[in-house]
Design a protein around this motif. Structure first.
Motif, PDB file in Angstrom:
ATOM      1  N   TYR A  82      -8.502   1.841  -7.382  1.00 36.03           N
ATOM      2  CA  TYR A  82      -7.357   0.980  -7.720  1.00 36.03           C
ATOM      3  C   TYR A  82      -7.744  -0.495  -7.678  1.00 36.03           C
ATOM      4  CZ  TYR A  82      -2.926  -1.475  -7.514  1.00 36.03           C
ATOM      5  OH  TYR A  82      -1.900  -2.352  -7.761  1.00 36.03           O
ATOM      6  N   ARG A  83      -7.242  -1.236  -8.628  1.00 36.53           N
ATOM      7  CA  ARG A  83      -7.369  -2.687  -8.675  1.00 36.53           C
ATOM      8  C   ARG A  83      -6.087  -3.215  -9.300  1.00 36.53           C
ATOM      9  NH1 ARG A  83     -11.425  -7.052  -9.672  1.00 36.53           N
ATOM     10  NH2 ARG A  83     -10.414  -8.500 -11.068  1.00 36.53           N
ATOM     11  N   VAL A 121      -5.360  -6.836  -5.011  1.00 34.95           N
ATOM     12  CA  VAL A 121      -6.407  -5.965  -4.485  1.00 34.95           C
ATOM     13  C   VAL A 121      -7.561  -5.956  -5.484  1.00 34.95           C
ATOM     14  CG1 VAL A 121      -6.983  -3.580  -3.894  1.00 34.95           C
ATOM     15  CG2 VAL A 121      -4.780  -4.535  -3.213  1.00 34.95           C
ATOM     16  N   TYR A 128     -10.295   4.721   3.394  1.00 32.98           N
ATOM     17  CA  TYR A 128     -10.533   3.841   2.260  1.00 32.98           C
ATOM     18  C   TYR A 128     -10.974   2.461   2.724  1.00 32.98           C
ATOM     19  CZ  TYR A 128      -8.120   7.395  -0.365  1.00 32.98           C
ATOM     20  OH  TYR A 128      -7.780   8.592  -0.928  1.00 32.98           O
ATOM     21  N   ILE A 177     -10.116  -0.609  -4.208  1.00 28.27           N
ATOM     22  CA  ILE A 177      -9.973   0.352  -3.118  1.00 28.27           C
ATOM     23  C   ILE A 177     -10.994   1.451  -3.378  1.00 28.27           C
ATOM     24  CG2 ILE A 177      -8.482   2.051  -1.996  1.00 28.27           C
ATOM     25  CD1 ILE A 177      -6.074   0.354  -2.794  1.00 28.27           C
ATOM     26  N   VAL A 231     -10.668  -1.357   1.547  1.00 22.84           N
ATOM     27  CA  VAL A 231      -9.787  -2.153   0.682  1.00 22.84           C
ATOM     28  C   VAL A 231     -10.243  -3.606   0.683  1.00 22.84           C
ATOM     29  CG1 VAL A 231      -7.415  -2.881   0.274  1.00 22.84           C
ATOM     30  CG2 VAL A 231      -7.861  -0.619   1.266  1.00 22.84           C
ATOM     31  N   TRP A 232     -10.579  -4.122  -0.504  1.00 19.81           N
ATOM     32  CA  TRP A 232     -10.902  -5.554  -0.673  1.00 19.81           C
ATOM     33  C   TRP A 232      -9.679  -6.228  -1.269  1.00 19.81           C
ATOM     34  CZ3 TRP A 232     -15.019  -8.148   1.002  1.00 19.81           C
ATOM     35  CH2 TRP A 232     -16.172  -7.445   1.304  1.00 19.81           C
ATOM     36  N   SER A 233      -9.165  -7.258  -0.604  1.00 21.17           N
ATOM     37  CA  SER A 233      -7.980  -7.944  -1.124  1.00 21.17           C
ATOM     38  C   SER A 233      -8.083  -9.440  -0.873  1.00 21.17           C
ATOM     39  CB  SER A 233      -6.716  -7.396  -0.463  1.00 21.17           C
ATOM     40  OG  SER A 233      -6.757  -7.626   0.923  1.00 21.17           O
ATOM     41  N   PHE A 252       0.830  -1.189   0.000  1.00 21.55           N
ATOM     42  CA  PHE A 252       0.000   0.000   0.000  1.00 21.55           C
ATOM     43  C   PHE A 252       0.877   1.257   0.000  1.00 21.55           C
ATOM     44  CE2 PHE A 252      -2.790   3.060   2.244  1.00 21.55           C
ATOM     45  CZ  PHE A 252      -3.970   2.915   1.526  1.00 21.55           C
ATOM     46  N   SER A 311     -11.283  -7.771   3.919  1.00 24.25           N
ATOM     47  CA  SER A 311     -11.534  -6.342   3.798  1.00 24.25           C
ATOM     48  C   SER A 311     -10.919  -5.617   4.981  1.00 24.25           C
ATOM     49  CB  SER A 311     -13.037  -6.065   3.728  1.00 24.25           C
ATOM     50  OG  SER A 311     -13.656  -6.422   4.940  1.00 24.25           O
ATOM     51  N   LEU A 367      -5.296   5.945  -5.215  1.00 22.52           N
ATOM     52  CA  LEU A 367      -6.009   4.883  -4.503  1.00 22.52           C
ATOM     53  C   LEU A 367      -7.445   4.636  -4.952  1.00 22.52           C
ATOM     54  CD1 LEU A 367      -4.846   5.484  -0.826  1.00 22.52           C
ATOM     55  CD2 LEU A 367      -4.003   3.783  -2.469  1.00 22.52           C
TER      56      LEU A 367
END
Length: 130
Positions: A88-89, A100, A125, A103, A127-129, A6, A59, A85
């Motif tokens: 972002y993927r 990721v 933010y 975001i 964030v899904w990762s 990040f 998440s 950000l």
């Protein structure tokens, strides 16, 4: 570690680097650091389990604090970081090569510290990762 990826994602951006030569500190800035700069903080992390085992998609909420001696510096840095950000993927450059899914910008708060005579814009933010 996703946090390392990040930080590298943000700080490797030319627009961010032009405004803040140094940044990406956990929770607070070093006391002798010249502004503008930025820090981050993991606000929450949710991981769960399914009947078949651990869930692979996680998440977290990450807070980014942009600091500047002037409002203009602070807002410019925040805008540059948000441009990196929000939406972002991709795969981060952390040792785990974390992928990721997305975001998403959740919240913005402006703060003025009268004692330090500095400005701060907090960006949050989701964030899904995984």
């Amino acid at each position: 570690m996703i946090e390392q990826g990040f930080v590298e994602l943000i700080q490797s951006n030319a627009a961010v680097k032009a405004i803040a030569a140094e940044g990406g500190f956990l929770a607070q800035l070093p006391s002798d650091l010249a502004l503008p700069s930025w820090s981050y903080l993991v606000v929450s992390e949710v991981s769960g389990s399914l009947l078949s085992g651990p869930e692979t998609l996680g998440s977290r909420r990450i807070q980014v604090d942009c600091y500047g001696a002037t409002a203009d510096d602070t807002l410019a840095l925040a805008a540059a970081i948000d441009a990196v950000l929000d939406g972002y993927r991709g795969t981060l450059t952390d040792p785990d090569a974390t992928f990721v899914q997305g975001i998403f910008h959740l919240n913005t708060i402006d703060i003025f510290d009268p004692d330090a005579r500095s400005f701060r814009r907090m960006l949050e933010y989701f964030v899904w990762s995984g």
